[in-house]
Scaffold this active site. Structure first.
Site, PDB file in Angstrom:
ATOM      1  CG  ASN A  11    -125.303 -23.739  88.525  1.00  0.00           C
ATOM      2  OD1 ASN A  11    -125.302 -24.022  89.731  1.00  0.00           O
ATOM      3  ND2 ASN A  11    -124.989 -24.612  87.581  1.00  0.00           N
ATOM      4  CE  LYS A  13    -121.337 -24.322  87.162  1.00  0.00           C
ATOM      5  NZ  LYS A  13    -120.498 -24.643  86.043  1.00  0.00           N
ATOM      6  CG  HIS A 100    -125.168 -28.429  85.294  1.00  0.00           C
ATOM      7  ND1 HIS A 100    -123.847 -28.763  85.093  1.00  0.00           N
ATOM      8  CD2 HIS A 100    -125.267 -27.098  85.087  1.00  0.00           C
ATOM      9  CE1 HIS A 100    -123.172 -27.651  84.791  1.00  0.00           C
ATOM     10  NE2 HIS A 100    -124.006 -26.634  84.790  1.00  0.00           N
ATOM     11  CD  GLU A 102    -120.408 -28.229  86.450  1.00  0.00           C
ATOM     12  OE1 GLU A 102    -121.082 -27.974  87.472  1.00  0.00           O
ATOM     13  OE2 GLU A 102    -119.779 -27.357  85.812  1.00  0.00           O
ATOM     14  CD  GLU A 169    -125.467 -24.571  81.481  1.00  0.00           C
ATOM     15  OE1 GLU A 169    -125.301 -23.435  81.910  1.00  0.00           O
ATOM     16  OE2 GLU A 169    -125.190 -25.584  82.146  1.00  0.00           O
ATOM     17  N   GLY A 175    -117.037 -23.097  81.755  1.00  0.00           N
ATOM     18  CA  GLY A 175    -115.801 -22.794  82.481  1.00  0.00           C
ATOM     19  C   GLY A 175    -114.552 -22.763  81.616  1.00  0.00           C
ATOM     20  CB  SER A 213    -117.567 -19.214  78.928  1.00  0.00           C
ATOM     21  OG  SER A 213    -116.796 -20.317  79.358  1.00  0.00           O
TER      22      SER A 213
HETATM   23  P1  13P Z   1    -119.694 -21.011  83.628  1.00  0.00           P
HETATM   24  O1  13P Z   1    -120.510 -19.748  83.471  1.00  0.00           O
HETATM   25  O2  13P Z   1    -118.771 -20.975  84.795  1.00  0.00           O
HETATM   26  O3  13P Z   1    -119.039 -21.391  82.339  1.00  0.00           O
HETATM   27  O4  13P Z   1    -120.737 -22.188  83.972  1.00  0.00           O
HETATM   28  C1  13P Z   1    -121.880 -22.329  83.231  1.00  0.00           C
HETATM   29  C2  13P Z   1    -122.761 -23.304  83.894  1.00  0.00           C
HETATM   30  O5  13P Z   1    -122.419 -24.469  84.048  1.00  0.00           O
HETATM   31  C3  13P Z   1    -124.061 -22.813  84.389  1.00  0.00           C
HETATM   32  O6  13P Z   1    -124.903 -23.863  84.740  1.00  0.00           O
END
Ligand code: 13P
Length: 252
Positions: A11, A13, A100, A102, A169, A175, A213
């Site tokens: 992903n 982002k 997601h 976010e 997740e 992150g 992560s």
């Molecule tokens: P990270 O791997 O940067 O923690 O992000 C995970 C994520 O949000 C994947 O959709």
């Protein structure tokens, strides 16, 4: 090592421009090599600005390409700045991430996500549906009830769940370099699979991925949980080396 199909999904982002094709290219080459040895599916979910370009540029496709969100409305409509699942499908997306955290943090409700899932299913997109609890919810012992609610309020009984990959997740893990305890994670993955099997028409296995992560060091730990069908990788998927190292170490 298991011989079950595993998914490694990037992903990206809000990352990347046309020159980032070199990352896609390297991962595609690596996928070609790995596919002879293992049952593996590699998918990169990239920004809307890049999907068409990458699609055209990849001559031999050993990986799949996807996107990261869409508007809830079908087809076209008066929604300034928005992109529908139809437009993304036409631009070459095969997969789409929905729900997601976010996006939830910016106000997406389970009901809105439900509309997006429906519109993406109508476009025959494969869905990567993200669910997960926040740190406070975890502390309050609400993980299972939150997951249940996210599933039930976003998936109608008649949705084709066979087109959906579930991605667990935990929000507190994204992150942050924090990952769940292996025994806890195992229980949660089993819980999600049972929830889906109990309440929806499932043809084959329910696929549940883990995201949060994931890196080339901790991937070994996850490889000991056979119930995990793959990984949704954020930061580390923005570098071909980091992403490839995760896969190499998984199969070591
Ligand atoms: P990270 O791997 O940067 O923690 O992000 C995970 C994520 O949000 C994947 O959709």
């Amino acid at each position: 090592m298991t011989n079950k199909l595993k998914y490694f999904i990037g992903n990206w982002k809000m990352f990347g421009d046309f020159s980032s094709f070199k990352i896609v290219h390297k991962i595609n080459q690596f996928s070609h090599k790995l596919k002879n040895k293992h049952k593996i599916k590699i998918i990169l979910c990239v920004p809307n600005t890049l999907i068409y370009f990458f699609r055209k540029k990849l001559k031999t496709k050993y990986i799949s390409l996807g996107v990261q969100n869409c508007h809830s409305q079908q087809d076209y409509g008066p929604f300034t700045g928005a992109i529908s699942s139809l437009m993304l499908k036409k631009a070459g997306a095969e997969y789409i991430i929905l729900g997601h955290s976010e996006n939830r943090a910016e106000g997406e409700s389970n009901q809105l996500i439900k509309k997006k899932i429906l519109s993406s299913l109508k476009q025959k997109l494969n869905i990567i549906f993200c669910i997960g609890e926040t740190f406070n919810e975890k502390k309050a012992g609400k993980t299972f009830s939150i997951l249940k609610k996210q599933i039930r309020n976003s998936l109608a009984k008649n949705f084709n769940v066979n087109k959906i990959l579930f991605a667990y997740e935990p929000v507190w893990s994204i992150g942050t370099n924090k990952i769940p305890k292996i025994e806890e994670l195992e229980k949660i993955i089993k819980f999600i699979k049972n929830e889906i099997k109990k309440n929806y028409k499932v043809k084959k296995d329910v696929k549940v991925l883990y995201g949060g992560s994931v890196n080339s060091n901790n991937i070994r730990l996850f490889s000991f949980i056979p119930q995990i069908d793959g990984f949704l990788i954020g930061g580390a998927s923005q570098s071909s080396k980091k992403f490839i190292d995760i896969m190499k170490n998984y199969y070591k």
